[in-house]
Design a protein around this motif. Structure first.
Motif: not given
Length: 199
Positions: A79, A85, A102-103, A105-107, A109, A111
Protein backbone atom coordinates in the motif's frame (compact mmCIF):
# COMPACT_ATOMS: atom_id res chain seq x y z
CA UNK A 1 23.80 6.80 -4.93
CA UNK A 2 27.32 8.25 -5.01
CA UNK A 3 28.87 4.82 -4.39
CA UNK A 4 26.76 3.18 -7.11
CA UNK A 5 27.64 5.96 -9.55
CA UNK A 6 31.34 5.51 -8.84
CA UNK A 7 31.04 1.80 -9.62
CA UNK A 8 28.64 2.39 -12.54
CA UNK A 9 26.02 0.10 -10.98
CA UNK A 10 22.28 0.40 -11.37
CA UNK A 11 20.14 0.72 -8.23
CA UNK A 12 17.19 -1.37 -7.11
CA UNK A 13 15.35 -0.33 -3.95
CA UNK A 14 12.93 -2.30 -1.79
CA UNK A 15 10.62 0.04 0.08
CA UNK A 16 8.74 -0.59 3.30
CA UNK A 17 8.50 2.63 5.30
CA UNK A 18 5.74 4.59 6.97
CA UNK A 19 7.59 7.70 5.88
CA UNK A 20 8.96 10.85 7.40
CA UNK A 21 7.94 11.76 10.94
CA UNK A 22 5.44 14.66 10.95
CA UNK A 23 7.03 16.36 13.97
CA UNK A 24 8.26 19.94 14.13
CA UNK A 25 11.53 18.85 15.75
CA UNK A 26 12.27 16.63 12.75
CA UNK A 27 11.77 19.51 10.35
CA UNK A 28 13.97 21.71 12.54
CA UNK A 29 16.78 19.17 12.07
CA UNK A 30 16.42 19.56 8.27
CA UNK A 31 14.57 16.34 7.51
CA UNK A 32 13.12 18.12 4.46
CA UNK A 33 16.63 18.92 3.22
CA UNK A 34 17.68 15.27 3.44
CA UNK A 35 14.67 14.21 1.36
CA UNK A 36 15.36 16.94 -1.21
CA UNK A 37 19.03 15.94 -1.52
CA UNK A 38 18.02 12.31 -1.98
CA UNK A 39 15.55 13.22 -4.75
CA UNK A 40 18.13 15.36 -6.54
CA UNK A 41 20.77 12.60 -6.35
CA UNK A 42 18.33 10.05 -7.77
CA UNK A 43 17.24 12.37 -10.56
CA UNK A 44 20.83 12.95 -11.71
CA UNK A 45 21.97 9.33 -11.35
CA UNK A 46 23.06 8.24 -14.87
CA UNK A 47 22.24 4.54 -14.58
CA UNK A 48 18.99 2.62 -14.50
CA UNK A 49 16.99 2.54 -11.27
CA UNK A 50 14.05 0.40 -10.22
CA UNK A 51 11.93 0.43 -7.09
CA UNK A 52 9.79 -2.27 -5.50
CA UNK A 53 7.19 -1.39 -2.90
CA UNK A 54 7.04 -4.52 -0.74
CA UNK A 55 5.00 -3.24 2.22
CA UNK A 56 4.03 0.30 3.10
CA UNK A 57 5.17 3.31 1.12
CA UNK A 58 4.40 6.51 2.95
CA UNK A 59 5.09 10.20 2.70
CA UNK A 60 8.64 11.55 2.53
CA UNK A 61 10.24 8.23 3.33
CA UNK A 62 8.94 6.76 0.10
CA UNK A 63 9.82 9.92 -1.81
CA UNK A 64 13.38 9.78 -0.55
CA UNK A 65 13.83 6.15 -1.59
CA UNK A 66 12.30 5.65 -5.01
CA UNK A 67 10.11 8.48 -6.29
CA UNK A 68 12.25 9.05 -9.38
CA UNK A 69 12.91 5.42 -10.33
CA UNK A 70 12.86 4.49 -14.00
CA UNK A 71 10.65 1.49 -13.24
CA UNK A 72 8.24 1.11 -10.33
CA UNK A 73 6.52 -2.06 -9.19
CA UNK A 74 4.74 -3.19 -6.05
CA UNK A 75 3.50 -6.37 -4.47
CA UNK A 76 -0.24 -6.75 -4.86
CA UNK A 77 -0.69 -6.56 -1.09
CA UNK A 78 1.48 -3.45 -0.65
CA UNK A 79 0.00 0.00 0.00
CA UNK A 80 1.12 3.54 -0.75
CA UNK A 81 -0.01 6.64 1.15
CA UNK A 82 0.50 10.35 0.73
CA UNK A 83 0.13 10.51 4.50
CA UNK A 84 0.05 7.52 6.83
CA UNK A 85 -3.61 7.01 7.85
CA UNK A 86 -2.99 7.50 11.57
CA UNK A 87 -1.28 10.83 10.89
CA UNK A 88 -4.06 11.93 8.53
CA UNK A 89 -6.69 10.94 11.10
CA UNK A 90 -4.90 12.94 13.77
CA UNK A 91 -5.09 16.02 11.54
CA UNK A 92 -8.80 15.59 10.80
CA UNK A 93 -9.95 14.40 14.22
CA UNK A 94 -8.88 15.56 17.65
CA UNK A 95 -9.06 12.03 19.07
CA UNK A 96 -9.38 9.64 16.11
CA UNK A 97 -10.95 6.27 16.72
CA UNK A 98 -9.88 3.05 14.95
CA UNK A 99 -13.01 3.45 12.80
CA UNK A 100 -11.86 6.95 11.77
CA UNK A 101 -8.46 5.62 10.80
CA UNK A 102 -10.01 2.74 8.84
CA UNK A 103 -12.37 5.08 6.98
CA UNK A 104 -9.53 7.43 6.03
CA UNK A 105 -7.33 4.54 4.90
CA UNK A 106 -10.09 3.21 2.64
CA UNK A 107 -10.75 6.68 1.24
CA UNK A 108 -7.11 7.06 0.23
CA UNK A 109 -7.41 3.98 -2.02
CA UNK A 110 -3.76 3.00 -1.52
CA UNK A 111 -3.97 -0.37 -3.27
CA UNK A 112 -1.71 -1.66 -6.02
CA UNK A 113 -4.68 -2.15 -8.35
CA UNK A 114 -5.82 1.47 -8.00
CA UNK A 115 -2.30 2.84 -8.50
CA UNK A 116 -1.73 0.68 -11.57
CA UNK A 117 -5.02 1.82 -13.09
CA UNK A 118 -3.88 5.43 -12.65
CA UNK A 119 -0.52 4.72 -14.25
CA UNK A 120 1.46 5.33 -11.07
CA UNK A 121 3.15 1.93 -11.03
CA UNK A 122 4.42 -0.03 -13.99
CA UNK A 123 3.63 -3.52 -12.76
CA UNK A 124 2.06 -5.46 -9.90
CA UNK A 125 4.08 -8.43 -8.67
CA UNK A 126 1.69 -11.12 -7.50
CA UNK A 127 2.23 -12.53 -4.03
CA UNK A 128 1.93 -16.28 -3.45
CA UNK A 129 -1.19 -17.69 -1.86
CA UNK A 130 -1.24 -16.71 1.80
CA UNK A 131 0.62 -13.45 1.21
CA UNK A 132 4.25 -12.34 1.31
CA UNK A 133 4.40 -12.57 5.09
CA UNK A 134 3.51 -16.27 4.98
CA UNK A 135 5.57 -17.24 1.91
CA UNK A 136 8.67 -15.00 1.96
CA UNK A 137 10.83 -17.30 -0.18
CA UNK A 138 8.26 -17.57 -2.97
CA UNK A 139 7.77 -13.80 -2.79
CA UNK A 140 11.52 -13.26 -3.13
CA UNK A 141 11.56 -15.55 -6.18
CA UNK A 142 8.70 -13.58 -7.78
CA UNK A 143 10.61 -10.34 -7.22
CA UNK A 144 13.78 -11.92 -8.62
CA UNK A 145 11.94 -12.95 -11.77
CA UNK A 146 10.64 -9.43 -12.29
CA UNK A 147 14.08 -7.91 -11.74
CA UNK A 148 15.51 -10.19 -14.44
CA UNK A 149 12.70 -9.27 -16.85
CA UNK A 150 13.32 -5.58 -16.28
CA UNK A 151 17.06 -5.99 -16.84
CA UNK A 152 16.39 -7.77 -20.12
CA UNK A 153 14.06 -4.96 -21.21
CA UNK A 154 16.01 -1.92 -20.06
CA UNK A 155 19.57 -3.13 -19.64
CA UNK A 156 20.92 -1.77 -22.93
CA UNK A 157 19.75 1.82 -22.49
CA UNK A 158 22.56 4.39 -22.53
CA UNK A 159 22.97 6.93 -19.69
CA UNK A 160 21.70 9.62 -22.06
CA UNK A 161 18.55 7.64 -22.85
CA UNK A 162 18.00 6.86 -19.17
CA UNK A 163 18.28 10.51 -18.08
CA UNK A 164 16.04 11.75 -20.90
CA UNK A 165 13.34 9.18 -20.12
CA UNK A 166 13.57 9.86 -16.40
CA UNK A 167 13.07 13.58 -16.86
CA UNK A 168 10.08 12.87 -19.10
CA UNK A 169 8.67 10.42 -16.57
CA UNK A 170 8.90 12.85 -13.66
CA UNK A 171 7.68 15.89 -15.57
CA UNK A 172 4.74 14.11 -17.18
CA UNK A 173 3.97 11.78 -14.27
CA UNK A 174 3.45 9.09 -16.88
CA UNK A 175 5.35 5.85 -16.28
CA UNK A 176 7.19 4.42 -19.26
CA UNK A 177 5.68 0.96 -19.35
CA UNK A 178 7.46 -2.24 -20.26
CA UNK A 179 7.26 -2.65 -24.01
CA UNK A 180 6.64 1.07 -24.63
CA UNK A 181 10.25 1.96 -25.32
CA UNK A 182 9.89 2.02 -29.13
CA UNK A 183 12.33 -0.85 -29.22
CA UNK A 184 12.17 -4.57 -28.65
CA UNK A 185 14.52 -6.50 -26.35
CA UNK A 186 17.42 -7.84 -28.35
CA UNK A 187 16.85 -11.54 -28.91
CA UNK A 188 19.67 -13.86 -28.00
CA UNK A 189 21.47 -11.33 -25.86
CA UNK A 190 22.08 -11.66 -22.13
CA UNK A 191 21.86 -15.47 -22.26
CA UNK A 192 22.72 -15.88 -18.56
CA UNK A 193 19.73 -13.77 -17.49
CA UNK A 194 17.44 -15.68 -19.82
CA UNK A 195 18.75 -18.95 -18.40
CA UNK A 196 18.06 -17.75 -14.83
CA UNK A 197 14.56 -16.74 -15.82
CA UNK A 198 13.78 -20.27 -17.02
CA UNK A 199 14.75 -21.91 -13.73
Amino acid sequence: VAYAQRLKYQITTFVNTFGARPKIEDELTAQFRGIAHSLKAQLDFPYFTSGYLIGIGGSGGHLALDFTTDYAAMLDGAQEFVAEPRSAAAILHKNPTPADIQRIAEGMRPTAQFLEERGLVDRIVREPKGGAQERPLLTALALREDIIKVELEFGDLTPEEILARRIHRVESSEPILIGHLNRKPAQGRRPLLRKLLRR
